[in-house]
Design a protein around this motif. Structure first.
Motif, PDB file in Angstrom:
ATOM      1  N   ASP A  32     -51.205  10.770 -15.196  1.00  0.00           N
ATOM      2  CA  ASP A  32     -49.916  10.245 -14.743  1.00  0.00           C
ATOM      3  C   ASP A  32     -49.175  11.182 -13.791  1.00  0.00           C
ATOM      4  O   ASP A  32     -48.273  10.742 -13.077  1.00  0.00           O
ATOM      5  CB  ASP A  32     -49.026   9.922 -15.953  1.00  0.00           C
ATOM      6  N   GLU A  35     -49.245   9.847 -10.384  1.00  0.00           N
ATOM      7  CA  GLU A  35     -48.439   8.665 -10.089  1.00  0.00           C
ATOM      8  C   GLU A  35     -47.027   9.022  -9.644  1.00  0.00           C
ATOM      9  O   GLU A  35     -46.203   8.137  -9.402  1.00  0.00           O
ATOM     10  CB  GLU A  35     -48.367   7.751 -11.329  1.00  0.00           C
ATOM     11  N   ARG A 336     -45.086   5.516  -9.075  1.00  0.00           N
ATOM     12  CA  ARG A 336     -46.053   4.471  -8.765  1.00  0.00           C
ATOM     13  C   ARG A 336     -46.898   4.117  -9.990  1.00  0.00           C
ATOM     14  O   ARG A 336     -46.840   4.780 -11.026  1.00  0.00           O
ATOM     15  CB  ARG A 336     -46.980   4.934  -7.635  1.00  0.00           C
ATOM     16  N   GLY A 337     -47.697   3.076  -9.842  1.00  0.00           N
ATOM     17  CA  GLY A 337     -48.741   2.736 -10.797  1.00  0.00           C
ATOM     18  C   GLY A 337     -48.290   2.658 -12.245  1.00  0.00           C
ATOM     19  O   GLY A 337     -47.299   1.999 -12.572  1.00  0.00           O
ATOM     20  N   ARG A 338     -49.030   3.326 -13.124  1.00  0.00           N
ATOM     21  CA  ARG A 338     -48.774   3.264 -14.562  1.00  0.00           C
ATOM     22  C   ARG A 338     -47.383   3.780 -14.916  1.00  0.00           C
ATOM     23  O   ARG A 338     -46.733   3.242 -15.814  1.00  0.00           O
ATOM     24  CB  ARG A 338     -49.831   4.094 -15.309  1.00  0.00           C
TER      25      ARG A 338
END
Length: 381
Positions: A32, A35, A336-338
């Motif tokens: 993470d 991200e 971003r993302g997760r």
């Protein structure tokens, strides 16, 4: 305790070292931290010479926002590693924690494997380490054993669930935390071991008297996978990756209340450290990345690595226009993302982190001094 039981405890410690080391040999995986991205403002930099890395943590002062997190202890191999870590901490000034000292309460003959930390680093900041479920008397014993400046009290229910010989009576842990905080005689830092501390848990810890917590999230050493490797049938593979990351936990903790925060779990570089600081951690802990050089090359290999990290931390602060670690909380971040999905599911607006610089107070050292020329360089405002 019988000789067979003693040998089994020490074998378990050595298994943990070997299996954690194997995880470090795997190709570097995304986690993470990848991200989260800093918005680059090309004219916001400051002079590296103006950066101070010292941090306040409740009533404590650390010389840098980085520490060696607890790894091991309780066997001959662990003692050798602890000696090299302690020498590294002494030579670099890093605060450090030891691995779980519960084994010394069962096997007093293993105590020298922890005393070596204080023998090699007599003036350093050292954290003892004990698991929840113990008594206040136990806490004082391990603190006194190494003259600890603080006590890490770990919560590891997920690890205990998968550990073949794990303890699975969790209902008394909250009361144990409260008793240990009252009795330890030093600051108590409650931490996870790689599965994260939620907002609910952090608020509960505050009610129990805890002032400092290490969210210690997923993405680094995975103790579910380690314990599953020790099981005959490996039948808990479905829990690999369980929990939330350190950055998710820092975001979840946003708001008033709760302890002051440390972050660990999946920290691979100085850039990961500054990301954790930017999301509210006072300091970041490293274990797995330091284990391989400590094991293979000892302090001779690890000291230069830590010194490079500290230099790079100062340089990243200068690049980001932060004169001290707390000023990183005003940097602009893209989630971003997760991590973005986590924020949305937990009712946190991820977009607000991308405009923090607009509301930030000016850095105390971002302006040239009156006696300095104002036209000498392009990266001062």
């Amino acid at each position: 305790m019988t000789a067979d039981a003693s040998n089994e405890h020490q074998r378990r410690k050595d298994d943990h070292i070997a299996l954690a080391g194997q995880q470090q040999l795997a190709p570097v995986a995304r986690n993470d931290f990848d991200e989260v991205e800093f918005v680059h403002h090309a004219l916001d930099g400051i002079d590296e010479s103006r950066v101070r890395l010292d941090v306040r943590l409740a009533d404590l002062t650390w010389p840098m926002p980085l520490y060696i997190n607890g790894m091991t202890g309780g066997s001959d191999a662990a003692t050798r590693i602890n000696r090299e870590l302690a020498i590294t901490a002494r030579e670099t000034g890093l605060p450090m924690a030891c691995g779980s000292m519960s084994i010394t309460l069962r096997l007093p003959e293993t105590a020298d494997g922890f005393r070596v930390l204080r023998d090699e680093n007599p003036d350093g900041f050292i954290m003892a380490n004990l698991g929840a479920g113990r008594s206040g008397d136990d806490a004082r014993k391990v603190v006194d054993l190494i003259g600890a400046n603080a006590l890490q009290l770990h919560l590891n229910a997920a690890q205990e669930t998968v550990m073949p010989e794990g303890e699975r009576a969790f209902s008394g842990w909250a009361r144990s935390v409260e008793q240990i905080v009252a009795a330890a005689g030093v600051p108590v830092i409650v931490k996870e071991v790689g599965f994260g501390l939620s907002r609910r848990t952090l608020l509960r810890l505050s009610e129990l008297g805890v002032r400092i917590a290490d969210v210690s999230g997923s993405g680094g050493t995975d103790f579910v996978s380690i314990e599953n490797s020790r099981r005959r049938f490996g039948d808990y593979a479905f829990l690999a990756g369980y929990g939330q990351s350190a950055l998710a936990c820092l975001l979840d903790a946003t708001g008033e209340g709760g302890p002051e925060l440390l972050a660990s779990g999946g920290v691979r570089s100085p850039l990961d450290v500054v990301k954790a600081l930017a999301l509210g951690a006072r300091a970041a802990g490293v274990a797995g990345v330091f284990l391989k050089p400590a094991t293979e090359g000892g302090a001779e290999a690890l000291v230069p690595l830590v010194q490079r990290w500290l230099t790079q931390l100062r340089q990243l602060h200068a690049l980001l226009g932060a004169a001290e670690p707390s000023e990183l909380r005003h940097t602009d971040l893209l989630l971003r993302g997760r991590i973005k999905e986590f924020c949305e599911l937990r009712g946190i607006d991820p977009s607000c982190f991308s405009h923090r610089r607009d509301e930030a107070p000016p850095s105390r050292t971002s302006q040239p001094q009156a006696s300095e020329p104002t036209s000498g360089g392009p990266n001062e405002r």
